[in-house]
Design a protein around this motif. Structure first.
Motif, mmCIF file in Angstrom:
data_model
loop_
_atom_site.group_PDB
_atom_site.id
_atom_site.type_symbol
_atom_site.label_atom_id
_atom_site.label_comp_id
_atom_site.label_asym_id
_atom_site.label_seq_id
_atom_site.Cartn_x
_atom_site.Cartn_y
_atom_site.Cartn_z
ATOM 1 N N HIS A 171 0.802 -1.220 0.000
ATOM 2 C CA HIS A 171 0.000 0.000 0.000
ATOM 3 C C HIS A 171 0.835 1.270 0.000
ATOM 4 C CE1 HIS A 171 -3.058 -2.972 0.781
ATOM 5 N NE2 HIS A 171 -3.921 -2.085 0.344
ATOM 6 N N LEU A 172 2.105 1.123 -0.237
ATOM 7 C CA LEU A 172 2.951 2.302 -0.425
ATOM 8 C C LEU A 172 2.587 2.935 -1.759
ATOM 9 C CD1 LEU A 172 6.438 0.844 0.471
ATOM 10 C CD2 LEU A 172 5.315 2.700 1.642
ATOM 11 N N GLU A 173 2.645 4.238 -1.817
ATOM 12 C CA GLU A 173 2.365 4.864 -3.103
ATOM 13 C C GLU A 173 3.462 5.833 -3.504
ATOM 14 O OE1 GLU A 173 -1.515 6.558 -3.043
ATOM 15 O OE2 GLU A 173 -2.425 4.675 -3.627
ATOM 16 N N PRO A 174 4.668 5.321 -3.673
ATOM 17 C CA PRO A 174 5.749 6.216 -4.074
ATOM 18 C C PRO A 174 5.754 6.376 -5.591
ATOM 19 C CG PRO A 174 6.592 4.019 -3.829
ATOM 20 C CD PRO A 174 5.108 3.931 -3.616
ATOM 21 N N GLU A 175 6.501 7.345 -6.070
ATOM 22 C CA GLU A 175 6.658 7.467 -7.520
ATOM 23 C C GLU A 175 7.651 6.433 -8.031
ATOM 24 O OE1 GLU A 175 7.122 11.233 -6.266
ATOM 25 O OE2 GLU A 175 4.965 11.027 -6.087
#
Lengths: 278, 429
Positions: B180-184
């Motif tokens: 559920h990480l939302e990094p670029e």
């Protein structure tokens, strides 16, 4: 997600300290809370006598010191009951020694984090100090109980305590940073630190009043920054009779700050190699 | 748009010989300092005896590349090629010795599943702790909390300390947070080497989605099948340098065909290039399962076979095939020599042969194993050929609780992982 956020640009370059470091430190402040929170939770979950332990240790030390220095050696007590005089010093000393020992082991204890994720490493040693602050608070309550028992009314100077607490924190973090960074490179600091802390207890005026030190040695004695801190605490709690020696406090503040800034400098210098060494 | 720009990146490690420890002790530093001072006064040359020698080792050397926005990049190479070092520098865990990297966007790196999990804390507490460690903010974790719990399927045990979790639950929870990480930019090391087949499928599926959402993924793996499935472009590292950077299928093919790659099956169609001499030549080597199918990875509980096909050109030789097993760190795990009596002392007629050695289940530890293949003659010893790094395979530890790791999900060091016969009895009451 990416569209409504300002663009973050990292530049990683050999040998250059990052300009974003202090900004990162602010950005990771939640990690600081969470690491302290984890340590506190774990500490009081793991040891069934968690709270009792943090009460028992200063209490036992105080009793021993009162008997040895107060009753047997009959040292002066600055006009307060001897136990209170000892306990007023136990408060900052306990905090200082805990903070230093916890700090110096903190990086090794979190080696799995250091080798697997990035964050400003300063968070680790500083967050452990928070756990020691909890112990400090517990001891403080004990101190109040002790005062009530002896019917001792503290002086108004007691309102200076927050400031003094800030001073002891600074005094602890400086050497703490030095030791934790050194501990990564030289593992035998693990054995040196407990010895230093033990020795410090007797070198610092914890069990006795610093008034027994001859006047001409006072200033040299106060190169140990804990001398000024302890005198400050005694002045705040016991009040008038133990007057505040501003020279001693000033030396203590200068040395603490020097240790703090040099500690940060050394930590920052070695920080980037932690993951390679740990 | 270029999102990661790497210029002339290099990372140097200093390795000491004479069994130097990874870290110093103050005692050693002081005593070597005294030695130096001592040698100033004494005329004798104290240098050679007992002095430690140090050697520079460049884990990465002059590496430059660009990654565009939304690209999925695979990083492959044999062990020691510099893959992990590259990931560590990109994740800012360690500092480069030379060069410059410019990264545009938030980076999250997953070099391990469940970094920072604390066994004493409950599932709920660990979700927050792990989320924040991976770079999420508290409000972000709060917002995604229900999703994470749903994904991990552990809602019943949310308030149980994770030390009481089964290993499957532990890994599911850890991956749910990471997913559920939302990094670029997402950097992933071979985290998929843990877990059963269905868990691995879930991981791969999730990573495929991340790529489809237009985020940039950097992915290290030994499994060529997942690399070609997930990545558009691949960087092939060899000896700390970029050997090739290009479209996934091309680079993977190059890796497998060239000497620098190792796969589960190697075939030498051209006899001139095949390992061997005028007496015997290797034709093919492969790693197989019990049903005879070629495989890159095997369950730790099942036996794995290494099979070779070779041709004998000269009559009357006694030949002894032997296999050399190395792990990822280059440690020789064991050597196995054909002891079957059928051909042991017998002169072989000309012809084609197939030899298979079976490694029992519950023996090797999880990880990658690289096999060197040799055929020799004994008394006197003649090595007809030794093909280093001929084939490789991966052992995956199941998390179903009946392998040697049982219910324990953490790291288990060791080159072997046998399932031993334990007995505990109450001796006194």
């Amino acid at each position: 997600m990416s569209t409504n956020q300002p663009e973050v640009i990292h530049v990683i370059e050999a040998g250059k300290t990052e300009i974003t470091y202090w900004k990162d430190l602010w950005k990771f402040r939640e990690l600081f809370y969470f690491l302290s929170w984890r340590d506190i939770l774990v500490r009081y979950k793991q040891t069934a006598i968690g709270v009792a332990w943090s009460l028992l240790r200063p209490l036992m030390t105080m009793i021993v010191f009162t008997i040895v220095f107060g009753k047997i050696a009959k040292l002066p007590s600055d006009g307060a009951p001897y136990p209170i005089m000892v306990f007023a010093a136990m408060l900052p000393w306990q905090f200082f020694s805990n903070a230093i020992s916890e700090c110096s082991n903190s990086l090794i204890g979190n080696s799995n984090l250091i080798s697997k994720v990035y964050f400003p490493r300063l968070i680790i040693p500083t967050s452990t100090v928070i756990v020691c602050a909890v112990d400090f608070a517990i001891s403080f309550v004990l101190m109040l109980g002790l005062m009530a028992w002896y019917g001792f009314v503290p002086s108004v100077n007691i309102f200076a305590l927050p400031l003094l607490f800030f001073l002891v924190t600074v005094t602890a973090i400086g050497p703490g940073l030095w030791l934790c960074a050194l501990n990564v490179e030289y593992r035998d600091f693990r054995f040196i630190v407990p010895f230093m802390v033990q020795l410090g207890l007797f070198v610092s005026p914890v069990g006795f009043s610093s008034s027994i030190i001859p006047e001409k040695w006072r200033l040299i004695y106060s190169i140990n920054p804990m001398v000024g801190v302890i005198e400050g605490f005694r002045w705040a709690i016991i009040g008038n009779e133990s007057k505040l020696n501003t020279d001693v406090i000033s030396i203590s503040v200068v040395i603490s700050l020097a240790l703090l800034f040099s500690g940060i400098w050394y930590f920052r210098k070695t920080e980037k190699t932690f993951a390679d060494l740990i | 748009m270029t999102i990661i720009n790497v210029e002339n990146l290099g990372k140097k490690y200093v390795i000491g010989h004479q069994g130097r420890e990874k870290y110093n002790t103050l005692r050693d530093t002081i005593s070597s300092g005294f030695k130096k001072v001592g040698s100033l006064f004494s005329r004798q040359n104290t240098e050679p005896n007992g002095e430690q020698t140090f050697e520079d080792f460049w884990a990465l050397n002059d590496v430059s590349f660009d990654v565009g926005e939304g690209d999925s990049i695979g990083i492959i190479g044999r062990n020691g090629a510099g893959k992990s070092t590259l990931l560590k520098i990109l994740s800012r865990i360690t500092e480069p010795t030379t060069g410059k990297i410019t990264i545009k966007g938030r980076v999250a790196s997953l070099l391990e599943v469940g970094t920072g999990f604390h066994p004493e804390l409950t599932g709920r507490e660990n979700i927050f702790l792990n989320g924040v460690i991976l770079g999420m903010s508290r409000t972000e974790v709060k917002k995604k909390f229900d999703e994470i719990v749903d994904y991990s399927e552990i809602e019943k045990f949310l308030d149980t300390p994770v030390k009481r979790y089964s290993s499957g639950m532990y890994v599911r929870l850890a991956f749910a947070v990471a997913a559920h990480l939302e990094p670029e930019i997402l950097i992933v090391d071979e985290v998929l080497a843990v877990g059963d087949a269905s868990f691995q499928k879930k991981c791969l599926g999730k990573m495929e989605n991340v790529g489809k959402e237009g985020r940039t993924v950097l992915f290290v793996s030994h499994q060529m099948s997942s690399i070609t499935r997930l990545c558009k472009k691949v960087i092939l590292l060899d000896g700390g340098k970029i050997f090739k950077y290009g479209p996934a299928d091309q680079v993977v093919k190059c890796y497998l065909n060239s000497g620098i790659g190792t796969s589960a099956r190697r075939k030498w169609d051209d006899p001139a290039k095949a390992p061997g001499n005028e007496i015997v030549k290797l034709r093919e080597a492969r790693v197989i399962l019990e049903d005879g199918s070629v495989t890159e990875s095997a369950d730790i509980r099942k036996s794995v076979g290494v099979e070779i096909e070779y041709e004998v050109f000269k009559d009357g030789q006694t030949l002894v095939p032997n296999f050399h097993f190395y792990n990822e760190e280059g440690i020789c795990v064991f050597i196995s020599i054909d002891q079957n009596t059928e051909w042991r002392h017998k002169a072989r007629p000309i012809g084609k042969y197939i030899s298979t050695a079976w490694i029992p289940g519950n023996f090797l530890a999880e990880g990658t194993f690289i096999v060197g293949i040799a055929i020799s003659t004994l008394n006197p010893v003649i090595i007809h050929f030794y093909e280093r790094d001929a084939v490789a395979f991966q052992i995956i530890d199941s998390l179903e609780g009946n392998s040697a790791r049982g219910d324990y999900a953490g790291p288990m060091p060791g080159v072997v992982r046998p399932l031993l016969n334990w007995k505990t009895r109450l001796s006194e009451n």
